[in-house]
Design a protein around this motif. Sequence first.
Motif, PDB file in Angstrom:
ATOM      1  N   ASN A   1      16.362  96.532  12.511  1.00  0.00           N
ATOM      2  CA  ASN A   1      15.239  95.593  12.523  1.00  0.00           C
ATOM      3  C   ASN A   1      15.825  94.183  12.470  1.00  0.00           C
ATOM      4  OD1 ASN A   1      13.404  97.730  12.689  1.00  0.00           O
ATOM      5  ND2 ASN A   1      13.401  97.962  10.466  1.00  0.00           N
ATOM      6  N   THR A   2      15.625  93.444  11.412  1.00  0.00           N
ATOM      7  CA  THR A   2      16.169  92.080  11.353  1.00  0.00           C
ATOM      8  C   THR A   2      17.271  91.955  10.310  1.00  0.00           C
ATOM      9  OG1 THR A   2      14.459  91.447   9.772  1.00  0.00           O
ATOM     10  CG2 THR A   2      14.003  91.034  12.111  1.00  0.00           C
ATOM     11  N   ARG A   3      17.643  93.069   9.713  1.00  0.00           N
ATOM     12  CA  ARG A   3      18.626  93.019   8.638  1.00  0.00           C
ATOM     13  C   ARG A   3      19.982  93.546   9.093  1.00  0.00           C
ATOM     14  NH1 ARG A   3      17.757  95.093   2.473  1.00  0.00           N
ATOM     15  NH2 ARG A   3      19.688  94.225   1.712  1.00  0.00           N
ATOM     16  N   SER A   4      21.046  92.858   8.700  1.00  0.00           N
ATOM     17  CA  SER A   4      22.402  93.278   9.065  1.00  0.00           C
ATOM     18  C   SER A   4      23.080  93.954   7.880  1.00  0.00           C
ATOM     19  CB  SER A   4      23.237  92.078   9.470  1.00  0.00           C
ATOM     20  OG  SER A   4      22.804  91.606  10.716  1.00  0.00           O
ATOM     21  N   TYR A   5      23.820  95.004   8.187  1.00  0.00           N
ATOM     22  CA  TYR A   5      24.575  95.734   7.176  1.00  0.00           C
ATOM     23  C   TYR A   5      26.046  95.721   7.583  1.00  0.00           C
ATOM     24  CZ  TYR A   5      19.943  97.461   5.956  1.00  0.00           C
ATOM     25  OH  TYR A   5      18.627  97.541   5.589  1.00  0.00           O
ATOM     26  N   ALA A   6      26.905  95.327   6.651  1.00  0.00           N
ATOM     27  CA  ALA A   6      28.345  95.317   6.930  1.00  0.00           C
ATOM     28  C   ALA A   6      28.834  96.749   7.058  1.00  0.00           C
ATOM     29  CB  ALA A   6      29.092  94.598   5.817  1.00  0.00           C
ATOM     30  N   LEU A   7      29.579  97.014   8.119  1.00  0.00           N
ATOM     31  CA  LEU A   7      30.172  98.338   8.299  1.00  0.00           C
ATOM     32  C   LEU A   7      31.523  98.347   7.613  1.00  0.00           C
ATOM     33  CD1 LEU A   7      29.351  99.030  12.052  1.00  0.00           C
ATOM     34  CD2 LEU A   7      28.219  99.970  10.047  1.00  0.00           C
ATOM     35  N   LYS A   8      31.731  99.301   6.778  1.00  0.00           N
ATOM     36  CA  LYS A   8      32.986  99.388   6.040  1.00  0.00           C
ATOM     37  C   LYS A   8      33.954 100.302   6.796  1.00  0.00           C
ATOM     38  CE  LYS A   8      30.956  98.462   1.517  1.00  0.00           C
ATOM     39  NZ  LYS A   8      29.975  97.608   1.788  1.00  0.00           N
ATOM     40  N   SER A   9      34.138  99.979   8.072  1.00  0.00           N
ATOM     41  CA  SER A   9      35.002 100.789   8.935  1.00  0.00           C
ATOM     42  C   SER A   9      36.463 100.474   8.659  1.00  0.00           C
ATOM     43  CB  SER A   9      34.683 100.505  10.404  1.00  0.00           C
ATOM     44  OG  SER A   9      35.696 101.044  11.211  1.00  0.00           O
ATOM     45  N   GLY A  10      37.134 101.355   7.973  1.00  0.00           N
ATOM     46  CA  GLY A  10      38.541 101.163   7.681  1.00  0.00           C
ATOM     47  C   GLY A  10      39.413 101.235   8.919  1.00  0.00           C
ATOM     48  N   GLU A  11      38.869 101.789   9.999  1.00  0.00           N
ATOM     49  CA  GLU A  11      39.645 101.917  11.225  1.00  0.00           C
ATOM     50  C   GLU A  11      39.717 100.613  12.000  1.00  0.00           C
ATOM     51  OE1 GLU A  11      41.325 104.720  11.985  1.00  0.00           O
ATOM     52  OE2 GLU A  11      40.579 105.436  10.064  1.00  0.00           O
ATOM     53  N   HIS A  12      38.723  99.733  11.870  1.00  0.00           N
ATOM     54  CA  HIS A  12      38.659  98.568  12.745  1.00  0.00           C
ATOM     55  C   HIS A  12      38.513  97.221  12.042  1.00  0.00           C
ATOM     56  CE1 HIS A  12      38.617 101.372  16.029  1.00  0.00           C
ATOM     57  NE2 HIS A  12      37.520 101.951  15.552  1.00  0.00           N
ATOM     58  N   ASN A  13      37.880  97.154  10.858  1.00  0.00           N
ATOM     59  CA  ASN A  13      37.801  95.875  10.155  1.00  0.00           C
ATOM     60  C   ASN A  13      39.223  95.382   9.926  1.00  0.00           C
ATOM     61  OD1 ASN A  13      35.003  95.286   9.711  1.00  0.00           O
ATOM     62  ND2 ASN A  13      34.937  96.965   8.256  1.00  0.00           N
ATOM     63  N   ALA A  14      39.487  94.151  10.296  1.00  0.00           N
ATOM     64  CA  ALA A  14      40.870  93.672  10.248  1.00  0.00           C
ATOM     65  C   ALA A  14      40.942  92.230   9.808  1.00  0.00           C
ATOM     66  CB  ALA A  14      41.512  93.812  11.631  1.00  0.00           C
ATOM     67  N   THR A  15      41.954  91.918   9.009  1.00  0.00           N
ATOM     68  CA  THR A  15      42.316  90.547   8.669  1.00  0.00           C
ATOM     69  C   THR A  15      43.832  90.496   8.606  1.00  0.00           C
ATOM     70  OG1 THR A  15      40.288  90.200   7.381  1.00  0.00           O
ATOM     71  CG2 THR A  15      42.110  88.686   6.965  1.00  0.00           C
ATOM     72  N   SER A  16      44.388  89.513   9.298  1.00  0.00           N
ATOM     73  CA  SER A  16      45.845  89.373   9.352  1.00  0.00           C
ATOM     74  C   SER A  16      46.239  87.930   9.088  1.00  0.00           C
ATOM     75  CB  SER A  16      46.366  89.772  10.737  1.00  0.00           C
ATOM     76  OG  SER A  16      46.015  91.097  11.043  1.00  0.00           O
ATOM     77  N   ILE A  17      47.387  87.741   8.461  1.00  0.00           N
ATOM     78  CA  ILE A  17      47.927  86.391   8.279  1.00  0.00           C
ATOM     79  C   ILE A  17      48.572  85.999   9.605  1.00  0.00           C
ATOM     80  CG2 ILE A  17      49.626  84.969   7.066  1.00  0.00           C
ATOM     81  CD1 ILE A  17      49.127  86.723   4.587  1.00  0.00           C
ATOM     82  N   VAL A  18      48.034  84.961  10.236  1.00  0.00           N
ATOM     83  CA  VAL A  18      48.494  84.570  11.573  1.00  0.00           C
ATOM     84  C   VAL A  18      49.344  83.312  11.585  1.00  0.00           C
ATOM     85  CG1 VAL A  18      46.632  85.779  12.793  1.00  0.00           C
ATOM     86  CG2 VAL A  18      46.274  83.417  12.016  1.00  0.00           C
ATOM     87  N   LEU A  19      49.395  82.614  10.448  1.00  0.00           N
ATOM     88  CA  LEU A  19      50.243  81.422  10.367  1.00  0.00           C
ATOM     89  C   LEU A  19      50.729  81.227   8.943  1.00  0.00           C
ATOM     90  CD1 LEU A  19      51.191  78.648  11.809  1.00  0.00           C
ATOM     91  CD2 LEU A  19      49.279  77.674  10.572  1.00  0.00           C
ATOM     92  N   VAL A  20      52.017  80.943   8.798  1.00  0.00           N
ATOM     93  CA  VAL A  20      52.597  80.555   7.522  1.00  0.00           C
ATOM     94  C   VAL A  20      53.358  79.257   7.790  1.00  0.00           C
ATOM     95  CG1 VAL A  20      54.193  81.140   5.650  1.00  0.00           C
ATOM     96  CG2 VAL A  20      52.839  82.948   6.759  1.00  0.00           C
ATOM     97  N   ASP A  21      52.998  78.192   7.092  1.00  0.00           N
ATOM     98  CA  ASP A  21      53.639  76.903   7.297  1.00  0.00           C
ATOM     99  C   ASP A  21      54.112  76.363   5.952  1.00  0.00           C
ATOM    100  OD1 ASP A  21      53.578  74.497   9.606  1.00  0.00           O
ATOM    101  OD2 ASP A  21      53.657  73.796   7.539  1.00  0.00           O
ATOM    102  N   LYS A  22      55.428  76.346   5.769  1.00  0.00           N
ATOM    103  CA  LYS A  22      56.013  75.852   4.515  1.00  0.00           C
ATOM    104  C   LYS A  22      56.323  74.373   4.672  1.00  0.00           C
ATOM    105  CE  LYS A  22      59.261  77.067   0.942  1.00  0.00           C
ATOM    106  NZ  LYS A  22      60.209  78.024   0.427  1.00  0.00           N
ATOM    107  N   ALA A  23      55.998  73.588   3.648  1.00  0.00           N
ATOM    108  CA  ALA A  23      56.253  72.151   3.703  1.00  0.00           C
ATOM    109  C   ALA A  23      57.748  71.902   3.805  1.00  0.00           C
ATOM    110  CB  ALA A  23      55.699  71.458   2.465  1.00  0.00           C
ATOM    111  N   PRO A  24      58.163  70.899   4.589  1.00  0.00           N
ATOM    112  CA  PRO A  24      59.593  70.617   4.721  1.00  0.00           C
ATOM    113  C   PRO A  24      60.196  70.108   3.416  1.00  0.00           C
ATOM    114  CG  PRO A  24      58.266  69.097   6.073  1.00  0.00           C
ATOM    115  CD  PRO A  24      57.335  70.034   5.400  1.00  0.00           C
TER     116      PRO A  24
END
Length: 194
Positions: A171-194
Amino acid sequence: GKAAKLLRTIFRDVTINAKDKVTQARLLKVASRIITTDTVNERGARVVNNGDMTQLQGFNFNVRAGISDSLFVRCPLTFTRASGEVVVNIPSFVPRNMVQQAKGTTHFRIVAAAAAVNFNTELYQYAMQGTPELPYNTDPTQAATLTLALPANSTDTVFVALGIEYYQRVNTRSYALKSGEHNATSIVLVDKAP
């Protein structure tokens, strides 16, 4: 252990559905490797802040799915230390072609988070932004830009994470899918101060 826990805490809101049961142990393993690269302090007194933080680049919070396994769109990002601004550019794309489908998905969103972290003091600055929920269909999306503001000229190490979250709309409500197969978060940048 403190460094691994701190990173998990910092990125909690973008990894809540994109982590696995051994995320902490895997983070701890990488943090332990980083400590061994500290060339400033003697053995037993080494700290994460002086180690090679780039070992965290590419870290997947979910061992079963990295961002490149679920989102097949190249999202260029820039970080300008002088201004503290992180910009993630998301081009237009067709979701059914460029997003791995999780069972039951009707919508998804792309999220980005950035943090300037001092592991010695355990203090950090954090910013997070995401797209609105986008329909999982064959219509091209609008190009989007996610802008994250961190402190200008920070002397701390900056981490940027990119993730995808899946939703099912009923209907008008969204439910987060707790799909362990596809939900993804990755560290894409690491920048250390000089």
